[in-house]
Design a protein around this motif. Sequence first.
Motif, short mmCIF file in Angstrom:
data_model
loop_
_atom_site.label_atom_id
_atom_site.label_comp_id
_atom_site.label_asym_id
_atom_site.label_seq_id
_atom_site.Cartn_x
_atom_site.Cartn_y
_atom_site.Cartn_z
N ALA A 62 17.32 -144.46 -90.48
CA ALA A 62 16.93 -144.33 -89.03
C ALA A 62 17.90 -145.18 -87.76
O ALA A 62 17.49 -144.75 -86.69
N ASP A 63 19.02 -145.55 -88.29
CA ASP A 63 19.84 -145.91 -87.24
C ASP A 63 21.16 -146.40 -87.96
O ASP A 63 21.41 -146.42 -89.44
N GLY A 64 22.18 -146.64 -87.06
CA GLY A 64 23.59 -146.72 -87.63
C GLY A 64 23.61 -147.99 -88.71
O GLY A 64 24.58 -147.63 -89.82
N ALA A 65 23.00 -149.01 -88.43
CA ALA A 65 23.36 -150.28 -89.18
C ALA A 65 22.74 -150.07 -90.72
O ALA A 65 23.11 -150.27 -91.81
N GLU A 66 21.67 -149.50 -90.82
CA GLU A 66 20.98 -148.94 -92.04
C GLU A 66 22.09 -148.01 -92.77
O GLU A 66 22.07 -147.89 -93.86
N ALA A 67 22.48 -147.07 -91.86
CA ALA A 67 23.25 -146.08 -92.49
C ALA A 67 24.38 -146.50 -93.42
O ALA A 67 24.79 -146.28 -94.26
N VAL A 68 25.12 -147.68 -92.68
CA VAL A 68 26.25 -148.41 -93.29
C VAL A 68 25.72 -149.12 -94.45
O VAL A 68 26.46 -149.09 -95.51
N ARG A 69 24.59 -149.62 -94.61
CA ARG A 69 24.12 -150.56 -95.71
C ARG A 69 23.79 -149.29 -96.71
O ARG A 69 24.19 -149.75 -97.98
N LEU A 70 23.08 -148.29 -96.58
CA LEU A 70 22.84 -147.35 -97.57
C LEU A 70 23.91 -146.63 -98.05
O LEU A 70 24.06 -146.30 -99.19
N ALA A 71 24.89 -146.42 -97.00
CA ALA A 71 26.25 -145.78 -97.93
C ALA A 71 27.15 -146.55 -98.69
O ALA A 71 27.31 -146.23 -99.80
N ALA A 72 26.88 -148.17 -98.33
CA ALA A 72 27.61 -148.83 -99.51
C ALA A 72 26.72 -148.89 -100.74
O ALA A 72 27.28 -149.08 -102.18
N GLU A 73 25.40 -149.08 -100.45
CA GLU A 73 24.51 -149.10 -101.73
C GLU A 73 24.42 -147.76 -102.54
O GLU A 73 24.40 -147.68 -103.84
N LEU A 74 24.46 -146.61 -101.97
CA LEU A 74 24.20 -145.08 -102.47
C LEU A 74 25.46 -144.63 -102.81
O LEU A 74 25.51 -143.66 -103.73
N VAL A 75 26.36 -144.91 -102.12
CA VAL A 75 27.82 -144.20 -102.14
C VAL A 75 27.41 -142.58 -102.29
O VAL A 75 27.70 -142.07 -103.30
N PRO A 76 27.07 -142.16 -101.51
CA PRO A 76 26.70 -140.31 -101.30
C PRO A 76 27.95 -139.66 -101.18
O PRO A 76 29.13 -140.34 -100.71
N ASP A 77 28.11 -138.32 -101.49
CA ASP A 77 29.20 -137.51 -101.03
C ASP A 77 29.30 -137.42 -99.71
O ASP A 77 30.59 -137.20 -99.09
N VAL A 78 28.40 -137.20 -98.95
CA VAL A 78 28.30 -136.85 -97.50
C VAL A 78 27.12 -137.53 -96.82
O VAL A 78 26.10 -137.92 -97.47
N VAL A 79 27.54 -138.10 -95.77
CA VAL A 79 26.49 -138.85 -94.72
C VAL A 79 26.29 -137.68 -93.64
O VAL A 79 27.27 -137.48 -92.98
N VAL A 80 25.14 -137.37 -93.40
CA VAL A 80 24.90 -136.47 -92.15
C VAL A 80 24.43 -137.48 -91.08
O VAL A 80 23.47 -138.04 -91.16
N MET A 81 25.21 -137.50 -89.84
CA MET A 81 24.99 -138.56 -88.88
C MET A 81 24.73 -138.16 -87.62
O MET A 81 25.40 -137.37 -87.10
N ASP A 82 23.69 -138.67 -86.97
CA ASP A 82 23.55 -138.46 -85.58
C ASP A 82 24.43 -139.44 -84.84
O ASP A 82 24.76 -140.35 -85.44
N LEU A 83 24.30 -139.28 -83.58
CA LEU A 83 25.51 -140.22 -82.91
C LEU A 83 24.75 -140.99 -82.02
O LEU A 83 24.79 -142.36 -81.95
N HIS A 84 23.55 -140.50 -81.31
CA HIS A 84 22.65 -141.60 -80.44
C HIS A 84 21.64 -141.96 -81.01
O HIS A 84 20.86 -141.66 -81.43
N MET A 85 21.86 -143.18 -81.51
CA MET A 85 20.81 -144.04 -82.35
C MET A 85 20.70 -145.63 -81.86
O MET A 85 21.71 -146.05 -81.43
N PRO A 86 19.62 -146.27 -82.25
CA PRO A 86 19.65 -147.70 -81.97
C PRO A 86 20.49 -148.82 -82.71
O PRO A 86 20.94 -148.12 -83.82
N VAL A 87 20.56 -149.86 -82.59
CA VAL A 87 21.00 -150.94 -83.49
C VAL A 87 22.61 -150.72 -83.60
O VAL A 87 23.50 -151.59 -83.14
N LEU A 88 23.00 -149.47 -83.97
CA LEU A 88 24.42 -149.05 -84.09
C LEU A 88 24.82 -147.72 -84.04
O LEU A 88 23.84 -146.95 -84.55
N ASN A 89 25.50 -147.45 -83.05
CA ASN A 89 25.48 -145.76 -82.78
C ASN A 89 26.23 -145.28 -83.82
O ASN A 89 26.71 -145.73 -84.70
N GLY A 90 26.07 -143.90 -83.86
CA GLY A 90 26.68 -143.02 -84.94
C GLY A 90 28.36 -142.95 -84.92
O GLY A 90 28.93 -143.08 -86.03
N VAL A 91 28.90 -143.28 -83.84
CA VAL A 91 30.45 -143.26 -83.74
C VAL A 91 30.70 -144.59 -84.78
O VAL A 91 31.50 -144.34 -85.43
#
Length: 214
Positions: free
Chosen positions: A35-64
């Motif tokens: 639900a936010d950029g920080a969680e995306a970074v954490r889950l990317a490291a944990e799950l190592v998906p092939d693709v992250v579908v990323m929104d840009l305007h998000m709380p905590v850490l923006n998509g860029v």
Amino acid sequence: MTVRVLVVDDHPLYREGLVTAISTMAGKEVVGEAADGAEAVRLAAELVPDVVVMDLHMPVLNGVDATGQVTTQHPSIAVLVLTMLENDESVFAAVRAGARGYLLKGADRAEIGRALDGVSHGEVVFSAAIASRVLSYFAAGRGGPELAPFPELTDREREILDLVARGLTNAAIARQLVVSDKTVRNHVSNVFAKLHVAGRAEAVARARDAGLGQ
């Protein structure tokens, strides 16, 4: 080969709909959602998906910034931006951060499916409207404000960050811009908060890495 996807969007209903849509596509598997950029970074490291579908305007850490961290830490992960933001500086900021694709939220299931396949195989994918503008900018050899870094900042905040990166004090910036010291302090505080930096030195480093303060 199944394309493993992490879906990142701060709007629960849209995220749920996107997860459902991708899950029904042949050869696609949603392995997580954030639900936010920080969680995306954490889950990317944990799950190592092939693709992250990323929104840009998000709380905590923006998509860029989240895109930059994911692609730096995990070069094998492709980031596909899916956002409502179609201004030029958002597009170029995302591409500079390492995104391999940029779609607008009006994209249909077929377009999203093709983009997931494309970026997972190393291709660069833009929606039609975005692609034509990207090509026209490069064909014209243009830079300037369309390529401005840190799309989360206002023009004035970016101007002040540039002056900070040049080594100017708040008082000197106030004199140059003919505004009060308090106004500059407020802008600087907003810049630090939006960039999630601890202080002036870190902000200067980020700014110079992005080409400001030259």
